[in-house]
Design a protein around this motif. Structure first.
Motif, mmCIF file in Angstrom:
data_model
loop_
_atom_site.group_PDB
_atom_site.id
_atom_site.type_symbol
_atom_site.label_atom_id
_atom_site.label_comp_id
_atom_site.label_asym_id
_atom_site.label_seq_id
_atom_site.Cartn_x
_atom_site.Cartn_y
_atom_site.Cartn_z
ATOM 1 N N ASN A 195 32.412 4.823 19.684
ATOM 2 C CA ASN A 195 31.377 5.028 20.711
ATOM 3 C C ASN A 195 30.208 4.601 20.330
ATOM 4 O O ASN A 195 29.537 4.201 21.401
ATOM 5 C CB ASN A 195 31.514 6.809 20.770
ATOM 6 N N ASP B 12 23.676 13.678 22.569
ATOM 7 C CA ASP B 12 24.007 12.498 21.732
ATOM 8 C C ASP B 12 23.553 11.333 22.451
ATOM 9 O O ASP B 12 23.614 10.946 23.810
ATOM 10 C CB ASP B 12 25.406 12.312 21.214
ATOM 11 N N LYS C 282 34.458 8.223 17.181
ATOM 12 C CA LYS C 282 33.075 8.374 17.104
ATOM 13 C C LYS C 282 32.492 7.207 16.982
ATOM 14 O O LYS C 282 31.305 6.735 17.196
ATOM 15 C CB LYS C 282 32.450 9.483 16.160
ATOM 16 N N ARG D 137 28.271 1.134 22.785
ATOM 17 C CA ARG D 137 27.040 1.121 23.179
ATOM 18 C C ARG D 137 26.412 -0.039 23.477
ATOM 19 O O ARG D 137 25.495 -0.228 24.433
ATOM 20 C CB ARG D 137 25.833 2.340 22.388
ATOM 21 N N THR E 93 27.890 19.764 24.252
ATOM 22 C CA THR E 93 27.643 18.678 23.890
ATOM 23 C C THR E 93 27.683 17.690 25.119
ATOM 24 O O THR E 93 28.304 17.306 25.826
ATOM 25 C CB THR E 93 28.733 17.828 22.859
ATOM 26 N N GLU F 203 26.587 13.471 26.592
ATOM 27 C CA GLU F 203 26.485 12.300 26.240
ATOM 28 C C GLU F 203 25.394 11.436 27.129
ATOM 29 O O GLU F 203 25.469 11.604 28.119
ATOM 30 C CB GLU F 203 27.819 11.181 26.363
#
Length: 321
Positions: A272, A70, A269, A276, A41, A43
């Motif tokens: 997060n 992601d 999550k 952004r 995974t 980012e």
């Protein structure tokens, strides 16, 4: 049976629950084919060319690799061609999943992926009018018989947050021995839970979903949620977000980070996603706006509803600074 290896999937949209479900479904399909596949995974904001090539080029420990990237909206523009070429022609041992949270950021990559005919699943936020159908579909998925009155009662009690609604339907299904539930049972379970909608307002606002935040606010006020509950939820959400922005670069595991912020681990999550489009200066400005609005709704304003709507609009502007 069609293999998911040698393929790429783009999951695009702002509704986190639908996005997560699409990703989970593809990962599970890949696991069924290769139970020992390595899951990587990434980012978007942390990916460079070397890391991407390393992740998608195969694993030393497994014959198959599942790579989830992601927030591809945060990828450096210099990576768009590399990601597109890989998505258009992935190795036979790779299951590639790209996740875009919606919005205009990273639009150039979306255009390239579309031209490359990469498979896409939409995960757009649902309008309020579509929520009852979502609830009914979720009930059918769990083999729960809910009539339209029960569906509407649940919507009225809990609002538009899909995760809250999914949890509620799951609870009803678990506690209904005959597989049926009516409006009275829903009201018994959730009729006193209207205050939860204030947190739905805060989540939508901090995630940049201003129309949803305004719509949920109006609904919440219409069913009796107190204006001060909304400002309290906004203050709590901004405090958690500010702490997250301060601490996210520190070397902490999720559990340790969640404890330091004072939230459950699953909330990271959400933080997060919110983080952004926020910076520390924007959070500080938003906190001042909430403080001013809190005083207004506790007596300084003639129209508390207008004060709250104005606060949400101003906070959305602070988010984008």
């Amino acid at each position: 049976m069609k293999t998911v290896y040698g393929t790429a999937l783009l999951v695009q949209g702002a509704e986190a629950l639908l996005s997560d479900r699409a990703v989970d479904a593809r990962v599970k399909a890949a696991r069924r084919e290769h139970p020992d596949a390595e899951l990587v995974t990434l980012e978007g904001r942390e990916v460079d060319a070397g890391r991407f090539v390393e992740a998608t080029g195969g694993s030393l420990f497994s014959q198959a690799t599942i790579v989830v990237v992601d927030a591809v909206s945060d990828l450096d523009k210099d990576l768009f061609d590399l990601v597109t070429v890989t998505a258009a022609h992935p190795p036979e041992t790779l299951c590639l999943i790209l996740v875009h949270p919606g919005g205009a950021k990273g639009r150039g990559l979306l255009t390239k992926l579309s031209k490359a005919k990469v498979e896409t699943i939409k995960a757009d936020a649902l309008k309020a009018a579509a929520i009852p159908d979502f609830i009914a579909k979720e009930a059918r998925r769990l083999h729960l018989d809910m009539d339209r009155d029960a569906v509407n009662a649940l919507h009225q009690a809990l609002g538009n947050d899909l995760r809250t609604l999914v949890a509620a339907v799951d609870q009803l299904a678990s506690d209904s021995p005959n597989g049926q539930v009516g409006a009275d049972a829903v009201r018994t379970y959730f009729g006193g839970r209207a205050e939860i909608s204030s947190f739905n307002v805060a989540d939508a606002s901090l995630e940049g979903r201003l129309p949803d935040a305004l719509e949920t606010l109006r609904w919440a006020l219409s069913i009796g949620v107190q204006p001060a509950a909304v400002t309290a939820a906004m203050a709590r959400g901004l405090r958690s977000l500010g702490l997250y922005l301060d601490m996210r670069t520190q070397r902490m595991g999720d559990k340790q980070l969640a404890q330091a912020i004072g939230v459950p681990p699953w909330k990271l999550k959400s933080l997060n996603r919110q983080g952004r489009s926020w910076n520390k200066a924007g959070v500080a400005k938003a906190i001042r706006l909430v403080t001013t609005c809190d005083a207004a709704v506790k007596g300084a304003a003639v129209d508390a509803n207008y004060a709250l709507e104005s606060m949400l609009i101003a906070i959305d502007e602070a988010r984008q600074t």
